[in-house]
Structure formats: structure tokens, C-alpha cells
Design a protein around this motif. Structure first.
Motif, PDB file in Angstrom:
ATOM      1  N   VAL A  52      49.007  32.817  51.916  1.00 16.81           N
ATOM      2  CA  VAL A  52      49.274  33.935  51.019  1.00 16.81           C
ATOM      3  C   VAL A  52      49.999  33.406  49.787  1.00 16.81           C
ATOM      4  O   VAL A  52      51.076  32.822  49.883  1.00 16.81           O
ATOM      5  CB  VAL A  52      50.120  35.015  51.717  1.00 16.81           C
ATOM      6  CG1 VAL A  52      50.468  36.133  50.735  1.00 16.81           C
ATOM      7  CG2 VAL A  52      49.368  35.575  52.924  1.00 16.81           C
ATOM      8  N   TYR A  57      51.155  34.547  45.837  1.00 16.60           N
ATOM      9  CA  TYR A  57      51.350  35.726  44.981  1.00 16.60           C
ATOM     10  C   TYR A  57      50.917  36.994  45.714  1.00 16.60           C
ATOM     11  O   TYR A  57      50.223  37.853  45.160  1.00 16.60           O
ATOM     12  CB  TYR A  57      50.606  35.592  43.650  1.00 16.60           C
ATOM     13  CG  TYR A  57      51.194  34.547  42.721  1.00 16.60           C
ATOM     14  CD1 TYR A  57      52.556  34.478  42.492  1.00 16.60           C
ATOM     15  CD2 TYR A  57      50.370  33.633  42.070  1.00 16.60           C
ATOM     16  CE1 TYR A  57      53.089  33.519  41.636  1.00 16.60           C
ATOM     17  CE2 TYR A  57      50.891  32.676  41.208  1.00 16.60           C
ATOM     18  CZ  TYR A  57      52.264  32.626  41.008  1.00 16.60           C
ATOM     19  OH  TYR A  57      52.791  31.678  40.158  1.00 16.60           O
ATOM     20  N   GLN A  58      51.274  37.083  46.983  1.00 20.18           N
ATOM     21  CA  GLN A  58      51.050  38.257  47.833  1.00 20.18           C
ATOM     22  C   GLN A  58      49.583  38.514  48.171  1.00 20.18           C
ATOM     23  O   GLN A  58      49.236  39.561  48.714  1.00 20.18           O
ATOM     24  CB  GLN A  58      51.650  39.522  47.173  1.00 20.18           C
ATOM     25  CG  GLN A  58      53.159  39.422  46.936  1.00 20.18           C
ATOM     26  CD  GLN A  58      53.723  40.644  46.270  1.00 20.18           C
ATOM     27  OE1 GLN A  58      53.069  41.273  45.429  1.00 20.18           O
ATOM     28  NE2 GLN A  58      54.951  40.994  46.634  1.00 20.18           N
ATOM     29  N   LYS A  59      48.725  37.522  47.884  1.00 26.57           N
ATOM     30  CA  LYS A  59      47.308  37.693  48.188  1.00 26.57           C
ATOM     31  C   LYS A  59      46.788  36.478  48.959  1.00 26.57           C
ATOM     32  O   LYS A  59      47.196  35.341  48.675  1.00 26.57           O
ATOM     33  CB  LYS A  59      46.486  37.854  46.895  1.00 26.57           C
ATOM     34  CG  LYS A  59      46.818  39.111  46.093  1.00 26.57           C
ATOM     35  CD  LYS A  59      45.970  39.147  44.831  1.00 26.57           C
ATOM     36  CE  LYS A  59      46.289  40.389  44.000  1.00 26.57           C
ATOM     37  NZ  LYS A  59      45.478  40.427  42.750  1.00 26.57           N
ATOM     38  N   PRO A  60      45.881  36.695  49.925  1.00 23.64           N
ATOM     39  CA  PRO A  60      45.290  35.547  50.629  1.00 23.64           C
ATOM     40  C   PRO A  60      44.475  34.694  49.655  1.00 23.64           C
ATOM     41  O   PRO A  60      43.704  35.212  48.848  1.00 23.64           O
ATOM     42  CB  PRO A  60      44.384  36.203  51.678  1.00 23.64           C
ATOM     43  CG  PRO A  60      44.885  37.598  51.819  1.00 23.64           C
ATOM     44  CD  PRO A  60      45.414  37.984  50.475  1.00 23.64           C
ATOM     45  N   TYR A  61      44.682  33.378  49.741  1.00 26.87           N
ATOM     46  CA  TYR A  61      43.929  32.457  48.907  1.00 26.87           C
ATOM     47  C   TYR A  61      42.815  31.844  49.750  1.00 26.87           C
ATOM     48  O   TYR A  61      43.057  31.321  50.850  1.00 26.87           O
ATOM     49  CB  TYR A  61      44.846  31.358  48.358  1.00 26.87           C
ATOM     50  CG  TYR A  61      44.111  30.302  47.564  1.00 26.87           C
ATOM     51  CD1 TYR A  61      43.871  30.467  46.212  1.00 26.87           C
ATOM     52  CD2 TYR A  61      43.623  29.139  48.188  1.00 26.87           C
ATOM     53  CE1 TYR A  61      43.183  29.507  45.472  1.00 26.87           C
ATOM     54  CE2 TYR A  61      42.931  28.177  47.462  1.00 26.87           C
ATOM     55  CZ  TYR A  61      42.707  28.373  46.105  1.00 26.87           C
ATOM     56  OH  TYR A  61      42.023  27.428  45.385  1.00 26.87           O
ATOM     57  N   ASP A  62      41.589  31.880  49.256  1.00 27.79           N
ATOM     58  CA  ASP A  62      40.433  31.351  49.981  1.00 27.79           C
ATOM     59  C   ASP A  62      40.464  29.828  49.951  1.00 27.79           C
ATOM     60  O   ASP A  62      39.975  29.195  49.015  1.00 27.79           O
ATOM     61  CB  ASP A  62      39.143  31.874  49.356  1.00 27.79           C
ATOM     62  CG  ASP A  62      37.911  31.393  50.125  1.00 27.79           C
ATOM     63  OD1 ASP A  62      38.082  30.820  51.231  1.00 27.79           O
ATOM     64  OD2 ASP A  62      36.789  31.594  49.622  1.00 27.79           O
ATOM     65  N   ILE A 101      45.547  28.666  40.279  1.00 27.94           N
ATOM     66  CA  ILE A 101      46.542  29.721  40.019  1.00 27.94           C
ATOM     67  C   ILE A 101      47.304  29.496  38.711  1.00 27.94           C
ATOM     68  O   ILE A 101      48.104  30.346  38.294  1.00 27.94           O
ATOM     69  CB  ILE A 101      47.539  29.855  41.185  1.00 27.94           C
ATOM     70  CG1 ILE A 101      48.392  28.589  41.332  1.00 27.94           C
ATOM     71  CG2 ILE A 101      46.795  30.158  42.479  1.00 27.94           C
ATOM     72  CD1 ILE A 101      49.466  28.692  42.418  1.00 27.94           C
ATOM     73  N   ASN A 138      44.018  32.005  55.836  1.00 25.30           N
ATOM     74  CA  ASN A 138      44.285  31.627  54.458  1.00 25.30           C
ATOM     75  C   ASN A 138      45.769  31.795  54.113  1.00 25.30           C
ATOM     76  O   ASN A 138      46.414  32.730  54.581  1.00 25.30           O
ATOM     77  CB  ASN A 138      43.462  32.483  53.504  1.00 25.30           C
ATOM     78  CG  ASN A 138      41.993  32.106  53.511  1.00 25.30           C
ATOM     79  OD1 ASN A 138      41.659  30.927  53.615  1.00 25.30           O
ATOM     80  ND2 ASN A 138      41.115  33.087  53.409  1.00 25.30           N
TER      81      ASN A 138
END
Length: 342
Positions: free
Chosen positions: A243, A245-250, A222, A241
Motif C-alpha cells: 500500500v 499513498y493509501q492505495k495498493p500498488y500493482d 510514483i 500488493n
């Protein structure tokens, strides 16, 4: 006479304790091994909101510990992951916090744990420090009449034998107990219920190393340092996963690194033990069992890796059972000595 026995396992990640004993029903609880120091008792501070913590007075400070300690947190999370951990005020605050939550004013025997590698050097000093009167704040004290420190995986061995009804047969068997904790990866080789000291040890390659390595990988991805260790731990335990920055991280992208660290810890263990074919029982316990299971299985492909219910509390549950089995003998010995000196 019925003696009051209780057990506490102050780990680097979690403090586990016996919350109640009713007949044969042993109940456990735990809270994060985090102690936040304050100059004043927190309930007297302006804007204080009641939370599930206790404030333990030590050396002029109040250490807040307990189930909701994260609500007391500042932005810096202090950790005491070093070899003199048991000598710190934070350790004593966590221990006394567990004593406060037990609600037992007098404990005849308190069983505590140590990493395998620290047992020979720290046992006597820890037992001495734990014995006596403990100030738990609010004008209350807890008296500990006797203390017993044992190797953490030894408690898990007792718990395994009880859970699986093997107390009668395990005396003729050899066992390997593998206990990945937050800081240390412990293992214990036992013949019956007695551990073989020359083959049992600890290395500083635990769950925290895995989580820290994953955090570094996420930070690289990131483009900024990432240190939310709790979010990573939760993601690994639940399969969801985190979250970022407001997104799921794999997070699966970082799992090869996690497995590599687990393999390093297991490889260190394999250098200490031999004749693995002689083990009737290989038991995996501890809060980090889920991260190390694959590496342990790879090391013992011809064995079935055994587990216990609620592996996080296996050590402290076994401490309690061991203490209950031996308390009468300990106190009868004291009475004999007292009578002999009269």
C-alpha cells in the motif's frame, strides 16, 4: 561424552540459529541481520519499553539485535554488505546475539557459514574469531571451545540428504545446490557430500539487488524515491500488493525487472559449471528461492528442481547435522594429541 553442538548462519539479510535440539528434533529460529549501536545499555534509558532483543557490548558500544530489532530502529538502516562483513563489529554482535538466544553457556562445537567464494580466504580467520569466550551482556558469557566454518550451500546439501533419506545413496551422485541469499547468489557442485571447489562460487547478485531494482521502478512510477524494501519483500512473499499513498500498488509491473536480475545471476553460474546432464540432484534453497526458481528452471528445463521444507533455515539445519556427525571425531583427535604430548 555428549558434546554440545550448535550452529549459526549470519547472513546479510537474516541471522539463523539453532534454538533447541531434543533428540533428533532440530529447531531453528532467525532474526533480521540488523545491529543498532548505542552508547548505553538500552534497558537503562528513559522510556525504554521491553522488546525481544539483546544488547551486545563490543568496543565500548552496545549493539541491539534480535527478533524485534525494528522497534529499536532509527530512520537509517545500516547494512554491512561487503567482502569484509565477517570482520565487522556488527557481524560479531549478530553472532553473539544468536549465542545469547540459544541459552547455552558452553558450546563444544559451533558451526558457522561463509559464502562459497569467501571460504578459502576467510575460513581460518573466522574460526579463530568465533572460538573463545563471548561477552553477551548482563554479566553473562558463552564459551565456544571449537569452531568450524563451512560453505553455506554445503549445509543445505546435508539438510536435503537427511530430509529425503538420501544419506546412503548421495555418495554416488552429483548434486548442484543453488542458494540465493540477500547479497550473494551461491552455488555448490558436489560429488557425494564433498564440494568441487573449481565449479562452486558466489556472485554479488542476490535478493537485495532484486528488491532494490523494484524499489527504483516504484519510485519512478510514483515520482518520489521509494525505499521500503521490507514492504516489497513481504508483498512478493505473500502475493499482496504493498500500500503506497493509501492505495495498493500493482507490484506485478516490476516483476520483469526482478526476473531479469535472477537470470543474470543464473547465467553467471552457468559459466562455471558444465555437463549439467550429470546432476542427479539440483536443489534450490535459501530465503530468496521464491524469486529465483523460475530462472533456475529455465536454465535446467530437463531437470526437476528439488526443494526442502523451510528453505530459509536449510543451511543452518545442515550445519547442525554436520556438526553432530563430526564432533566426537574432532574431540577424540584433540585427546589423542594431548595424550601424545604428555
Amino acid at each position: 561424552m555428549d558434546h554440545v553442538v550448535r550452529a549459526v548462519d549470519v547472513g546479510f539479510g537474516n541471522t539463523k540459529y539453532i534454538s533447541s535440539v531434543v533428540g533428533g528434533d532440530i529447531r531453528c529460529a532467525s532474526f533480521p541481520s540488523v545491529a543498532y549501536p548505542r552508547m548505553r545499555e538500552p534497558s537503562g534509558e528513559p522510556g525504554y519499553e521491553r522488546r525481544k532483543t539483546v544488547a551486545i557490548p563490543i568496543n565500548g558500544l552496545f549493539y541491539e539485535v534480535g527478533h524485534e530489532v525494528e522497534l529499536a530502529a532509527d530512520t537509517f538502516r545500516a547494512t554491512q554488505m561487503h567482502d569484509r562483513y565477517t570482520e565487522t563489529p556488527e557481524y560479531m554482535a549478530l553472532l553473539r546475539g544468536a549465542l545469547a538466544l540459544m541459552r547455552q553457556p558452553v558450546i563444544d562445537l559451533l558451526v558457522v557459514g561463509l559464502p562459497v567464494a569467501a571460504l578459502t580466504t576467510k575460513k581460518t580467520a573466522l574460526e579463530k574469531a568465533v572460538t573463545g569466550t563471548h561477552d553477551i551482556g548482563g554479566g553473562k558469557t558463552v564459551v565456544v571451545r571449537k569452531a568450524l566454518a563451512i560453505a553455506q550451500p554445503q549445509g543445505a546439501l546435508v539438510d536435503y540428504a537427511v530430509q529425503h533419506g538420501k544419506m546412503a545413496t548421495i555418495e554416488r551422485e552429483q548434486s548442484l545446490i543453488v542458494d540465493p541469499g540477500s547479497r550473494t547468489f551461491d552455488w555448490l557442485v558436489a560429488r557425494g557430500m564433498r564440494f568441487v571447489q573449481a565449479k562452486s562460487h558466489s556472485v554479488n547478485r542476490g535478493v537485495f539487488d532484486v528488491l532494490q531494482a523494484i524499489a527504483a521502478e516504484i519510485g519512478h512510477d510514483i515520482g518520489t524515491p521509494y525505499n521500503d524494501i521490507e514492504a516489497i519483500d513481504l508483498a512478493l512473499r505473500t502475493g499482496k500488493n504493498p500500500v503506497i499513498y493509501q492505495k495498493p500498488y500493482d507490484i506485478s509491473r516490476a516483476m520483469p525487472m526482478a526476473h531479469s536480475i535472477a537470470q543474470q545471476a543464473v547465467a553467471s553460474m552457468m559459466r562455471w559449471i558444465d555437463a549439467s546432464y550429470s546432476f542427479q540432484n539440483i536443489v534450490l534453497v535459501g530465503g530468496g528461492a521464491y524469486l529465483f526458481k523460475k530462472a533456475v528452471k529455465e536454465a535446467f528445463p530437463k531437470h526437476r528442481i528439488l526443494e526442502v521444507k523451510d528453505p530459509l533455515h536449510a543451511n543452518v539445519r545442515g550445519f547442525q547435522i554436520a556438526g553432530m556427525n563430526h564432533v566426537d571425531k574432532l574431540f577424540s583427535g584433540s585427546r589423542v594429541a594431548a595424550q601424545g604430548g604428555a
